[in-house]
Design a protein around this motif. Structure first.
Motif, PDB file in Angstrom:
ATOM      1  N   TRP A   1      12.210 -14.434 -40.605  1.00 45.30           N
ATOM      2  CA  TRP A   1      11.387 -15.302 -39.767  1.00 45.30           C
ATOM      3  C   TRP A   1      11.511 -16.727 -40.272  1.00 45.30           C
ATOM      4  O   TRP A   1      11.526 -16.948 -41.480  1.00 45.30           O
ATOM      5  CB  TRP A   1       9.917 -14.917 -39.843  1.00 45.30           C
ATOM      6  CG  TRP A   1       9.538 -13.595 -39.268  1.00 45.30           C
ATOM      7  CD1 TRP A   1       9.077 -12.522 -39.957  1.00 45.30           C
ATOM      8  CD2 TRP A   1       9.543 -13.215 -37.888  1.00 45.30           C
ATOM      9  NE1 TRP A   1       8.800 -11.484 -39.088  1.00 45.30           N
ATOM     10  CE2 TRP A   1       9.081 -11.893 -37.813  1.00 45.30           C
ATOM     11  CE3 TRP A   1       9.911 -13.881 -36.702  1.00 45.30           C
ATOM     12  CZ2 TRP A   1       8.964 -11.212 -36.600  1.00 45.30           C
ATOM     13  CZ3 TRP A   1       9.789 -13.198 -35.509  1.00 45.30           C
ATOM     14  CH2 TRP A   1       9.323 -11.876 -35.467  1.00 45.30           C
ATOM     15  N   PRO A   2      11.590 -17.692 -39.367  1.00 46.98           N
ATOM     16  CA  PRO A   2      11.546 -19.081 -39.826  1.00 46.98           C
ATOM     17  C   PRO A   2      10.155 -19.370 -40.390  1.00 46.98           C
ATOM     18  O   PRO A   2       9.158 -19.197 -39.698  1.00 46.98           O
ATOM     19  CB  PRO A   2      11.807 -19.887 -38.547  1.00 46.98           C
ATOM     20  CG  PRO A   2      11.462 -18.976 -37.415  1.00 46.98           C
ATOM     21  CD  PRO A   2      11.633 -17.576 -37.904  1.00 46.98           C
TER      22      PRO A   2
ATOM     23  N   VAL B   1      11.291 -16.553 -44.244  1.00 43.22           N
ATOM     24  CA  VAL B   1      10.630 -15.370 -44.784  1.00 43.22           C
ATOM     25  C   VAL B   1      11.467 -14.152 -44.416  1.00 43.22           C
ATOM     26  O   VAL B   1      11.721 -13.901 -43.237  1.00 43.22           O
ATOM     27  CB  VAL B   1       9.218 -15.218 -44.178  1.00 43.22           C
ATOM     28  CG1 VAL B   1       8.579 -13.913 -44.642  1.00 43.22           C
ATOM     29  CG2 VAL B   1       8.346 -16.404 -44.548  1.00 43.22           C
TER      30      VAL B   1
ATOM     31  N   ALA C   1      11.335 -10.649 -43.824  1.00 44.46           N
ATOM     32  CA  ALA C   1      10.291  -9.653 -43.610  1.00 44.46           C
ATOM     33  C   ALA C   1      10.814  -8.250 -43.858  1.00 44.46           C
ATOM     34  O   ALA C   1      10.117  -7.398 -44.398  1.00 44.46           O
ATOM     35  CB  ALA C   1       9.727  -9.785 -42.200  1.00 44.46           C
TER      36      ALA C   1
ATOM     37  N   PRO D   1       2.046  -2.381 -48.392  1.00 44.68           N
ATOM     38  CA  PRO D   1       1.062  -3.449 -48.580  1.00 44.68           C
ATOM     39  C   PRO D   1       1.121  -4.440 -47.427  1.00 44.68           C
ATOM     40  O   PRO D   1       2.127  -4.524 -46.724  1.00 44.68           O
ATOM     41  CB  PRO D   1       1.489  -4.100 -49.891  1.00 44.68           C
ATOM     42  CG  PRO D   1       2.919  -3.761 -50.055  1.00 44.68           C
ATOM     43  CD  PRO D   1       3.111  -2.428 -49.407  1.00 44.68           C
ATOM     44  N   SER D   2       0.055  -5.169 -47.257  1.00 37.57           N
ATOM     45  CA  SER D   2      -0.008  -6.112 -46.142  1.00 37.57           C
ATOM     46  C   SER D   2       1.072  -7.180 -46.294  1.00 37.57           C
ATOM     47  O   SER D   2       1.351  -7.647 -47.392  1.00 37.57           O
ATOM     48  CB  SER D   2      -1.414  -6.688 -46.079  1.00 37.57           C
ATOM     49  OG  SER D   2      -1.383  -8.076 -46.148  1.00 37.57           O
ATOM     50  N   GLY D   3       1.711  -7.509 -45.197  1.00 41.43           N
ATOM     51  CA  GLY D   3       2.755  -8.523 -45.208  1.00 41.43           C
ATOM     52  C   GLY D   3       4.142  -8.003 -45.541  1.00 41.43           C
ATOM     53  O   GLY D   3       5.085  -8.781 -45.694  1.00 41.43           O
ATOM     54  N   CYS D   4       4.302  -6.669 -45.652  1.00 37.62           N
ATOM     55  CA  CYS D   4       5.599  -6.141 -46.057  1.00 37.62           C
ATOM     56  C   CYS D   4       6.544  -5.934 -44.871  1.00 37.62           C
ATOM     57  O   CYS D   4       7.676  -5.510 -45.039  1.00 37.62           O
ATOM     58  CB  CYS D   4       5.441  -4.834 -46.840  1.00 37.62           C
ATOM     59  SG  CYS D   4       5.106  -3.405 -45.813  1.00 37.62           S
ATOM     60  N   GLY D   5       6.081  -6.192 -43.682  1.00 39.57           N
ATOM     61  CA  GLY D   5       6.979  -6.120 -42.520  1.00 39.57           C
ATOM     62  C   GLY D   5       6.784  -4.889 -41.651  1.00 39.57           C
ATOM     63  O   GLY D   5       7.638  -4.577 -40.823  1.00 39.57           O
ATOM     64  N   LYS D   6       5.656  -4.217 -41.773  1.00 35.34           N
ATOM     65  CA  LYS D   6       5.419  -3.006 -40.966  1.00 35.34           C
ATOM     66  C   LYS D   6       5.320  -3.344 -39.476  1.00 35.34           C
ATOM     67  O   LYS D   6       5.965  -2.700 -38.649  1.00 35.34           O
ATOM     68  CB  LYS D   6       4.119  -2.306 -41.415  1.00 35.34           C
ATOM     69  CG  LYS D   6       4.064  -1.993 -42.900  1.00 35.34           C
ATOM     70  CD  LYS D   6       2.774  -1.296 -43.286  1.00 35.34           C
ATOM     71  CE  LYS D   6       1.507  -2.140 -43.154  1.00 35.34           C
ATOM     72  NZ  LYS D   6       1.424  -3.280 -44.068  1.00 35.34           N
ATOM     73  N   SER D   7       4.512  -4.347 -39.169  1.00 31.49           N
ATOM     74  CA  SER D   7       4.375  -4.737 -37.754  1.00 31.49           C
ATOM     75  C   SER D   7       5.717  -5.206 -37.204  1.00 31.49           C
ATOM     76  O   SER D   7       6.091  -4.875 -36.077  1.00 31.49           O
ATOM     77  CB  SER D   7       3.357  -5.862 -37.597  1.00 31.49           C
ATOM     78  OG  SER D   7       2.082  -5.433 -37.997  1.00 31.49           O
ATOM     79  N   THR D   8       6.413  -5.989 -38.025  1.00 31.64           N
ATOM     80  CA  THR D   8       7.722  -6.476 -37.604  1.00 31.64           C
ATOM     81  C   THR D   8       8.626  -5.299 -37.237  1.00 31.64           C
ATOM     82  O   THR D   8       9.273  -5.304 -36.188  1.00 31.64           O
ATOM     83  CB  THR D   8       8.363  -7.299 -38.744  1.00 31.64           C
ATOM     84  OG1 THR D   8       7.470  -8.357 -39.090  1.00 31.64           O
ATOM     85  CG2 THR D   8       9.697  -7.859 -38.340  1.00 31.64           C
TER      86      THR D   8
ATOM     87  N   ARG E   1       7.173  -7.306 -49.615  1.00 29.34           N
ATOM     88  CA  ARG E   1       8.178  -8.106 -48.927  1.00 29.34           C
ATOM     89  C   ARG E   1       9.292  -8.534 -49.876  1.00 29.34           C
ATOM     90  O   ARG E   1       8.990  -8.932 -50.999  1.00 29.34           O
ATOM     91  CB  ARG E   1       7.493  -9.337 -48.322  1.00 29.34           C
ATOM     92  CG  ARG E   1       8.254  -9.938 -47.186  1.00 29.34           C
ATOM     93  CD  ARG E   1       7.503 -11.072 -46.564  1.00 29.34           C
ATOM     94  NE  ARG E   1       7.137 -12.082 -47.544  1.00 29.34           N
ATOM     95  CZ  ARG E   1       5.904 -12.519 -47.732  1.00 29.34           C
ATOM     96  NH1 ARG E   1       4.921 -12.046 -47.035  1.00 29.34           N
ATOM     97  NH2 ARG E   1       5.658 -13.442 -48.641  1.00 29.34           N
TER      98      ARG E   1
END
Ligand code: ADP
Ligand code: MG
Lengths: 264, 270
Positions: free
Chosen positions: B12-13, B20, B22, B41-48, B215
């Protein structure tokens, strides 16, 4: 905080605003009487009321208010239709936004009253002039709010709609436009406010129509009938408040979900 | 439907020109009719990751192939067979509950009578009879969650992507919704990819738990969950559950520490 029903402080809190109004009116009445202030400067509330009833009885309030309201709704309707349409088009097409943007940026900060001389030269001093000046003024807040509302659509809702099979056109019609409605309404409220101001101002300045609340005000002022000036102001204030209440009622009817928006 | 994720990397830009990463060469085969949980953990790219699988975002590199196990050679277009249940629900606030659920059918041009009929039936099956005319904003969190679930289920797509759907619910409501989802899974046998950061939830629901690293998100370990189905909440007390929990906890602990260190650093350099 909501005042508690039934308790003494609750009742007091509800009654206080009305009591203050009565106290102010009473104080005003006594001040005028005791000091013998000339009605030209400050008429007593009782004589303002007498004048108001007389003006209602002879029909001058009804007629002039009716004319002013017609002008307000005409100017507002023109501004609402053109403003919402252009705002939606700008939100949908980058091309339209690019073209319209510099014009809006340049014309929006201009005080629209400054256009009165030009409009009088072009349109004369009749009905068209008053509708055009109020419509131009109301157009800007409406177009800007509409455009902002369309641009600020929650991307999550757009993605969700696309995921559920909506195509580009469906996203625009079923998501982007309804999502912009609260913002469009905010623009319409601002637009209505300035329309009222501009119509009354135009009736006062350079109008040949000899009608409307603005005309009534300026005429009464010129012959120092201060009671009439106050009576007209009261009518304008009450009607303005009613128009805004009406608008809020329409908002709730058309877009009831805005009441719950924050919980979304 | 099988979901084969091959070497998916997502960059991600980021702010101030710092990109970043992700996801970093994430590969996994989410087998047909399995319930896979992504734990990280939060921010590790699951949603992505789930958004890439659903065709909502496009990966920087790598690919996702959706195939029917019966016709492996035919790759299906991304997004056509899956539907997302969003972390923040993304219900349409101006639409009634009924019209939220009917949205997907409406987009297909199905008549109002039919789509309302089908939505009503589905709403009744998730316990929302009588709320058809309400607006989402008038409902409780758990009820809104059911609307979101029904809105996805009505399309009968074989793959369901669920991004921390129960994250915002209170403990009791969460339990009820988990049972509801288990019932749906047993009845429909969809392929489910379920994102969560709750270890218990991942083990209770999943056939496998994919533990991700901090991440950039990679797979740390895949834990098969061989608890029998139908699952029930009492299994949480079983020995098998306990040892799976310990294993997952141990794995995730390190990653959460790393993730927290990353976040602290990001705050300090701001
Ligand atoms: N659309 C986006 N644009 C820029 N950065 C994003 C975007 N989506 C996610 N990110 C970043 O990618 C990383 C992973 O995000 P995400 O997939 O949401 O993680 P998770 O769901 O595991 O919490 C985060 O650092 C986030 O800030
Ligand atoms: Mg997430």
């Amino acid at each position: 905080m909501k005042p508690e029903r039934g308790t003494f402080s609750g009742v007091a809190e509800r009654a206080a605003p009305a009591l203050v109004v009565i106290a102010v009116l009473l104080g005003w009445e006594l001040l005028v009487r005791w000091h013998g202030i000339a009605p030209i400067y400050l008429p007593a509330p009782s004589s303002i009321a007498t004048y108001l009833f007389r003006m209602i009885a002879n029909g001058s309030i009804e007629f002039n208010l009716g004319v002013t309201l017609l002008r307000i709704f005409a100017g507002f309707a023109v501004a609402a239709i053109t403003g919402v349409t252009l705002g939606v088009l700008m939100g949908m097409s980058r091309m339209v936004a690019r073209i319209a943007d510099p014009w809006i940026a340049a014309l929006y900060p201009l005080p629209k009253i400054a256009l009165i001389p030009l409009l009088v030269i072009w349109l004369g001093t009749g009905e068209v002039y008053k509708i055009v000046i109020s419509a131009i003024t109301a157009f800007f807040p409406i177009v800007i709010s509409t455009y902002a509302g369309i641009r600020q659509t929650d991307q999550g809702l757009i993605k969700a709609a696309r995921d559920l099979g909506a195509n580009r056109r469906q996203i625009q019609m079923k998501i982007v436009i309804p999502a912009a409605i609260p913002s469009i309404f905010a623009g319409l409220h601002l637009g209505m406010g300035v329309t009222i101001i501009l119509v009354v101002a135009a009736e006062m300045i350079g109008s040949s129509s000899q009608s409307g609340m603005g005309f009534l005000l300026i005429q009464a002022g010129q012959v120092m009938e201060t009671e009439k000036v106050f009576a007209s102001l009261i009518v304008l204030a009450v009607v303005g408040a009613l128009v805004i209440k009406l608008q809020e009622w329409i908002d709730r009817k058309v877009a009831p979900w805005t009441a719950y928006r924050d919980e979304h | 439907m099988d979901v084969t994720v091959e070497d998916v990397t997502q960059v991600w830009p980021g702010r101030r020109g710092v990109d970043v990463v992700a996801l970093d060469r994430f590969s996994h085969r989410f087998a047909s009719r399995r319930f896979s949980c992504l734990l990280g953990p939060s921010g590790c790219g699951k949603s992505t990751l789930v958004q890439i699988v659903g065709g909502i975002e496009t990966a920087s590199s790598g690919r996702v192939r959706i195939t029917d196990p019966a016709h492996r050679e035919m790759v299906r277009p991304l997004g056509a067979d899956s539907v997302m249940v969003w972390q923040n629900l993304n219900l349409f606030p101006w639409r009634s509950v009924l019209d939220n659920v009917a949205f997907g059918l409406e987009m297909q041009g199905i008549s109002k009578t039919e789509r309302h009929e089908r939505s009503r039936t589905l709403l009744a099956s998730v316990g929302l009879r009588g709320f058809e005319g309400h607006l989402p904003g008038q409902l409780s969190g758990g009820m809104r969650q059911r609307v979101a679930l029904a809105r996805a289920l009505i399309l009968e797509r074989p793959i369901m992507l669920m991004d921390e759907p129960f994250g915002a619910l209170d403990a009791q409501t969460k339990i009820v919704m988990q049972e509801e989802l288990l019932r749906v899974f047993d009845e429909t046998k969809k392929t489910i990819i379920f994102v969560t950061h709750a270890i218990e939830e991942a083990i209770l629901l999943g056939d496998e738990v994919i533990v991700m690293t901090a991440r950039p998100g990679r797979i740390k370990e895949v834990l098969p969950v061989d608890l029998p189905r139908p699952r029930s909440l009492e299994m949480v007390n079983s020995k098998a559950f306990g040892s799976l929990f310990d294993r997952a906890f141990h794995l995730i602990r390190e990653e959460v520490m790393t993730s927290m260190a990353q976040q602290t650093m990001a705050l300090e350099t701001r």
